[in-house]
Scaffold this motif. Sequence first.
Motif, mmCIF file in Angstrom:
data_model
loop_
_atom_site.group_PDB
_atom_site.id
_atom_site.type_symbol
_atom_site.label_atom_id
_atom_site.label_comp_id
_atom_site.label_asym_id
_atom_site.label_seq_id
_atom_site.Cartn_x
_atom_site.Cartn_y
_atom_site.Cartn_z
ATOM 1 N N VAL A 1 20.147 4.659 8.539
ATOM 2 C CA VAL A 1 19.860 5.618 7.467
ATOM 3 C C VAL A 1 20.968 5.605 6.425
ATOM 4 C CG1 VAL A 1 19.616 8.072 6.944
ATOM 5 C CG2 VAL A 1 18.392 7.090 8.869
ATOM 6 N N ALA A 2 22.218 5.590 6.877
ATOM 7 C CA ALA A 2 23.324 5.587 5.934
ATOM 8 C C ALA A 2 23.314 4.325 5.072
ATOM 9 C CB ALA A 2 24.649 5.700 6.691
ATOM 10 N N LEU A 3 23.063 3.163 5.678
ATOM 11 C CA LEU A 3 23.053 1.911 4.930
ATOM 12 C C LEU A 3 21.879 1.845 3.957
ATOM 13 C CD1 LEU A 3 23.995 -0.531 7.824
ATOM 14 C CD2 LEU A 3 25.414 0.052 5.848
ATOM 15 N N LEU A 4 20.695 2.246 4.432
ATOM 16 C CA LEU A 4 19.532 2.237 3.542
ATOM 17 C C LEU A 4 19.716 3.210 2.388
ATOM 18 C CD1 LEU A 4 16.718 2.088 6.240
ATOM 19 C CD2 LEU A 4 17.318 0.280 4.620
ATOM 20 N N THR A 5 20.313 4.359 2.657
ATOM 21 C CA THR A 5 20.564 5.346 1.620
ATOM 22 C C THR A 5 21.501 4.793 0.549
ATOM 23 O OG1 THR A 5 20.206 7.242 3.054
ATOM 24 C CG2 THR A 5 21.612 7.603 1.158
ATOM 25 N N ALA A 6 22.538 4.090 0.986
ATOM 26 C CA ALA A 6 23.486 3.526 0.030
ATOM 27 C C ALA A 6 22.790 2.528 -0.898
ATOM 28 C CB ALA A 6 24.635 2.858 0.776
ATOM 29 N N GLY A 7 21.991 1.629 -0.321
ATOM 30 C CA GLY A 7 21.278 0.665 -1.155
ATOM 31 C C GLY A 7 20.312 1.327 -2.119
ATOM 32 N N TYR A 8 19.595 2.313 -1.630
ATOM 33 C CA TYR A 8 18.624 3.036 -2.453
ATOM 34 C C TYR A 8 19.317 3.765 -3.605
ATOM 35 C CZ TYR A 8 14.382 5.960 -3.041
ATOM 36 O OH TYR A 8 13.249 6.588 -3.502
ATOM 37 N N SER A 9 20.457 4.377 -3.309
ATOM 38 C CA SER A 9 21.195 5.112 -4.339
ATOM 39 C C SER A 9 21.723 4.188 -5.416
ATOM 40 C CB SER A 9 22.352 5.884 -3.695
ATOM 41 O OG SER A 9 21.878 6.837 -2.776
ATOM 42 N N VAL A 10 22.266 3.045 -5.002
ATOM 43 C CA VAL A 10 22.743 2.069 -5.981
ATOM 44 C C VAL A 10 21.578 1.553 -6.827
ATOM 45 C CG1 VAL A 10 23.782 -0.219 -6.262
ATOM 46 C CG2 VAL A 10 24.759 1.411 -4.631
ATOM 47 N N GLY A 11 20.428 1.341 -6.192
ATOM 48 C CA GLY A 11 19.251 0.918 -6.940
ATOM 49 C C GLY A 11 18.854 1.916 -8.003
ATOM 50 N N GLN A 12 18.949 3.190 -7.688
ATOM 51 C CA GLN A 12 18.604 4.223 -8.668
ATOM 52 C C GLN A 12 19.551 4.221 -9.856
ATOM 53 O OE1 GLN A 12 16.695 8.014 -6.672
ATOM 54 N NE2 GLN A 12 18.540 7.443 -5.595
ATOM 55 N N ALA B 1 23.271 10.106 8.854
ATOM 56 C CA ALA B 1 23.527 10.922 7.663
ATOM 57 C C ALA B 1 22.270 11.097 6.845
ATOM 58 C CB ALA B 1 24.583 10.235 6.799
ATOM 59 N N PRO B 2 21.718 12.307 6.739
ATOM 60 C CA PRO B 2 20.471 12.513 6.002
ATOM 61 C C PRO B 2 20.731 12.714 4.529
ATOM 62 C CG PRO B 2 21.129 14.562 7.021
ATOM 63 C CD PRO B 2 22.192 13.534 7.348
ATOM 64 N N THR B 3 21.102 11.655 3.830
ATOM 65 C CA THR B 3 21.489 11.778 2.429
ATOM 66 C C THR B 3 20.621 10.935 1.533
ATOM 67 O OG1 THR B 3 23.113 10.001 2.723
ATOM 68 C CG2 THR B 3 23.875 12.260 3.012
ATOM 69 N N ASP B 4 19.356 10.796 1.855
ATOM 70 C CA ASP B 4 18.498 9.890 1.095
ATOM 71 C C ASP B 4 18.288 10.407 -0.303
ATOM 72 O OD1 ASP B 4 16.807 8.005 0.274
ATOM 73 O OD2 ASP B 4 15.076 8.769 1.338
ATOM 74 N N ALA B 5 18.529 9.582 -1.272
ATOM 75 C CA ALA B 5 18.299 9.941 -2.636
ATOM 76 C C ALA B 5 16.874 9.752 -3.050
ATOM 77 C CB ALA B 5 19.205 9.107 -3.528
ATOM 78 N N GLY B 6 15.819 9.232 -2.158
ATOM 79 C CA GLY B 6 14.464 9.087 -2.560
ATOM 80 C C GLY B 6 13.670 10.287 -2.567
ATOM 81 N N ARG B 7 14.366 11.469 -2.345
ATOM 82 C CA ARG B 7 13.625 12.704 -2.282
ATOM 83 C C ARG B 7 13.723 13.356 -3.607
ATOM 84 N NH1 ARG B 7 12.271 10.541 1.894
ATOM 85 N NH2 ARG B 7 12.698 11.321 3.921
ATOM 86 N N ALA C 1 23.742 8.848 -15.380
ATOM 87 C CA ALA C 1 24.821 9.785 -15.037
ATOM 88 C C ALA C 1 24.384 10.713 -13.912
ATOM 89 C CB ALA C 1 25.232 10.592 -16.271
ATOM 90 N N ASN C 2 23.140 11.168 -13.962
ATOM 91 C CA ASN C 2 22.637 12.053 -12.913
ATOM 92 C C ASN C 2 22.596 11.335 -11.570
ATOM 93 O OD1 ASN C 2 19.797 13.340 -11.575
ATOM 94 N ND2 ASN C 2 21.297 14.802 -12.356
ATOM 95 N N TYR C 3 22.208 10.077 -11.564
ATOM 96 C CA TYR C 3 22.093 9.335 -10.317
ATOM 97 C C TYR C 3 23.472 8.960 -9.764
ATOM 98 C CZ TYR C 3 17.453 9.093 -12.306
ATOM 99 O OH TYR C 3 16.261 9.430 -12.877
ATOM 100 N N VAL C 4 24.440 8.715 -10.662
ATOM 101 C CA VAL C 4 25.817 8.491 -10.206
ATOM 102 C C VAL C 4 26.350 9.766 -9.555
ATOM 103 C CG1 VAL C 4 28.188 8.066 -10.953
ATOM 104 C CG2 VAL C 4 26.321 6.676 -11.881
ATOM 105 N N GLY C 5 26.091 10.905 -10.192
ATOM 106 C CA GLY C 5 26.516 12.171 -9.610
ATOM 107 C C GLY C 5 25.874 12.419 -8.267
ATOM 108 N N TYR C 6 24.613 12.033 -8.143
ATOM 109 C CA TYR C 6 23.918 12.215 -6.870
ATOM 110 C C TYR C 6 24.572 11.387 -5.774
ATOM 111 C CZ TYR C 6 20.169 12.786 -3.529
ATOM 112 O OH TYR C 6 19.461 13.101 -2.401
ATOM 113 N N LEU C 7 24.932 10.153 -6.092
ATOM 114 C CA LEU C 7 25.587 9.305 -5.103
ATOM 115 C C LEU C 7 26.930 9.902 -4.687
ATOM 116 C CD1 LEU C 7 25.750 6.713 -3.444
ATOM 117 C CD2 LEU C 7 26.656 5.555 -5.471
#
Length: 416
Positions: A340-351, A410-416, A65-71
């Motif tokens: 960055v935007a595309l990599l961020t999207a994949g990373y967020s879905v992975g989380q 877009a600097p929205t990386d969820a790996g931070r 739930a937290n990671y969905v909210g983050y996305l």
Amino acid sequence: MSSSARVPSPGADGSLLSPWAHVARVAAALAAGMGVGRFVYTPILPLMHAQAGLSAGAGAHLATANYVGYLVGALAGTLSPALIRSRAALRGALVLLICTLAAMPVTHSTELWLALRLSAGAASALIFVVAVNSLLGHLRDHPPHLSGWGFGGVGAGIALSGLLVLALRPVADWRTAWWASAALAAVLAAASWNLRPEVSAAPLSAAHTSQAPTPTGARRFAALFVSYTLEGVGYIVAGTFLVAAIAQGSPGWIGGGAWVLVGLAAVPSSAFWARLGRRWSRPGLLLVALVIQAVGIALPALIGGVAAALVSALLFGATFIGVSTLALATGAQLRFPRSVALLTAGYSVGQILGPLAVAPLLRHGYRPALLLAALVVLAAAVAAAVLRSGFPHHAVAVRQSVPEQARRTAPTDAGR
């Protein structure tokens, strides 16, 4: 005069603010939003299992739930340039985050906990987007390592919240841990309250190049995308369950102590890997970092004892932010549009997928989940090796840093 002492940023009152002072405010915001708001759940999770009756499966769902909210929050920040340039949005997100932390002990309802963690994830993402936008915008003329230390605020928040929970564990329960984390987040929010967002009229999500990728470039980016998405799946399992896994087979203080070590190791990691990326091939460094991380994740599942737990924490903390640094820089080096935007999207879905993927294994304890996570990270390393084998090493001359690329996307990386 060093380059890091160039044009200071304006302060809240219009006065000039030194680059390091601006970094400190950003680091405080990231420590509150990410280190505490997002990751304090990791050391509190074992307390909730033991004292609040939270099952392992429900714990995984709260993480998801937290990671969905983050996305959701990251997408909102990406789609609305006004949000990422708004001090009111930053302050509102900080207040919302503090409220969600303080409200966790008020209920025993899993449904309400899900709603609170989802809201906390959205607030964390918005804080991250505004703070990083400000960091990269105001320090665009300064060396990349300066921004790297700003990202280190995530590790500082992890270390501080881990120390707090570790200190409270012998004398207080899970409720007090949540309330104390809310107080810590409030202190950090106060330190970042006057952070000045980026005010550039140019939307940072705009693509920095109109050049269409070649088929070879597209294949290379596909390998990078697969690697970074798999990293999102694997790293988040350790980021969520590492403390609980270590606590199952070690003295009570080891799990919390290991999490503090994760935070301390993460503080310099972004600056460290960014510096290495200026000398050696980034895909090669990405491969090395992923293998090191996989070893760190697997250690507590394969070898018991205090030494293995602490080494695991050190290896994981030193790589999980560094992998993001290297992956985003590699995407920039490939000059793939909106990398960055595309990599961020994949990373967020992975989380989001990570906790769901291991949830069926948790009935057998956390070791199978960590082993699966380590295997996924190794698969990410294999994809990085594919990228490295055909990577144009002459492109190393393109010394575009993560901050430079993220400033244009877009600097929205969820790996931070």
